[in-house]
Scaffold this motif. Sequence first.
Motif, PDB file in Angstrom:
ATOM      1  N   LEU A 168       4.685  -8.923  -4.959  1.00  0.00           N
ATOM      2  CA  LEU A 168       4.253  -8.486  -3.638  1.00  0.00           C
ATOM      3  C   LEU A 168       5.444  -8.272  -2.706  1.00  0.00           C
TER       4      LEU A 168
ATOM      5  N   VAL B 164       5.283  -4.417  -2.529  1.00  0.00           N
ATOM      6  CA  VAL B 164       4.174  -4.126  -1.623  1.00  0.00           C
ATOM      7  C   VAL B 164       4.520  -4.436  -0.158  1.00  0.00           C
TER       8      VAL B 164
ATOM      9  N   ALA C 132      -1.261  -6.331   2.214  1.00  0.00           N
ATOM     10  CA  ALA C 132      -1.529  -6.393   0.778  1.00  0.00           C
ATOM     11  C   ALA C 132      -2.900  -7.017   0.549  1.00  0.00           C
TER      12      ALA C 132
ATOM     13  N   ASP D 217      -4.104  -4.253  -4.339  1.00  0.00           N
ATOM     14  CA  ASP D 217      -2.736  -4.149  -4.838  1.00  0.00           C
ATOM     15  C   ASP D 217      -2.520  -4.988  -6.085  1.00  0.00           C
TER      16      ASP D 217
END
Length: 393
Positions: free
Chosen positions: A116, A120, A218, A291
Amino acid sequence: MPEVEEKVWTVRDCLDWTMGYLKRRGQDHPRLSAEWLLCAATGLERIDLYTHFDRPLSPEERTIMRTGVKRRADGEPLQYITGETSFRGHSILCAPEVLIPRPETEFLVDLVLTHLDERVIGHQEIERHRVELPWNASVEAARQAEVARQVEAAAAREAERAGETLSQYGGGHETAAAVDAGEAATGSAVAGEGTDSSDDSACEAHEVQEGAEPPVSARVLEVGCGTGCVSLSLALERRGRVACVATDISRPAIDLALRNRERCGLAPDAVDIRFGDLICPVEESERGTFDVLVSNPPYIPTAVMGGLPHEVKDYEPHLALDGGPDGLAIFRRLLDAAPFVLKPGGLFACELFEGAVEDAAALCRGAGMVNVRAIEDLTRRPRFVFAEMPPRL
């Protein structure tokens, strides 16, 4: 007949006796078990046990200890007896009928957070905030004095120019141009506050940086959340930046996850906990918006179930353990569901039985997923499969 005084049991007495008893009953790590049981009975932290050796136990605490020691000697997991465990430093409630969080799953969270951060949400932005310092008042006074001086000087100049003009045309009153010029000078001086003033620069040099909380950027779907430890950790450790939807088919698991969410102080929009099978609780409007799809599904091959330790096979829920003949029964269903919930480029991350990881990776490649990786846990055993949806062309 004289009364026989009842023995006073101190923390040290109880710790020593419990360790010896559990060791004779063949329990692994008897000291750790004794410490956990004593902490649960007394409310003390582990370190406090050793600074309160002479503290006597109350009758109620001794009763709790007797019950707990018997349950542990019979093989019941400590987490069910004490009712909690630590997961990534977060206190997580545990209960029978719900799988106990494992250290391997802590590493799964770490891997997802790394993804992440890198792919992201990126690095958290920093926002600057002014801090009140002892000399701020004097700096502000100097600034205001400078503003007043600039206003007076501008007004004087305009008055001088206006006087010259009026002397030429016979006027004797202040013109609107002079008033406007004075107001403009005042506005420009105030607007320049904090940019052109050297005094302000001195104040700016003593500002500090604090982490701002950006909006959620996210979305994570966890299937088979159990205690909720994975989703709760993701939301806690990236507070305000990650929102999770967590599903489970077990009512006891859902109830426990809701209690853990409250314990962690998280709102439903940070971790939305839903009852249902796999991705069934995901709404139509949410398809293709996640995601990450992460799961620690049942993954023990059925033939291996009988060889599990007594405290696992006889106490933890088989629904959360048995993964079918090859341990991949639920994994296959998750793989089929992934394209319906993940964004293009979204991550599919699963914890699996060590003997099934390579087969799972091959299934991902066969399903058209990219960047497929088999990842080892901290003991160097194959444990996780990570794969990504193809990016949008």
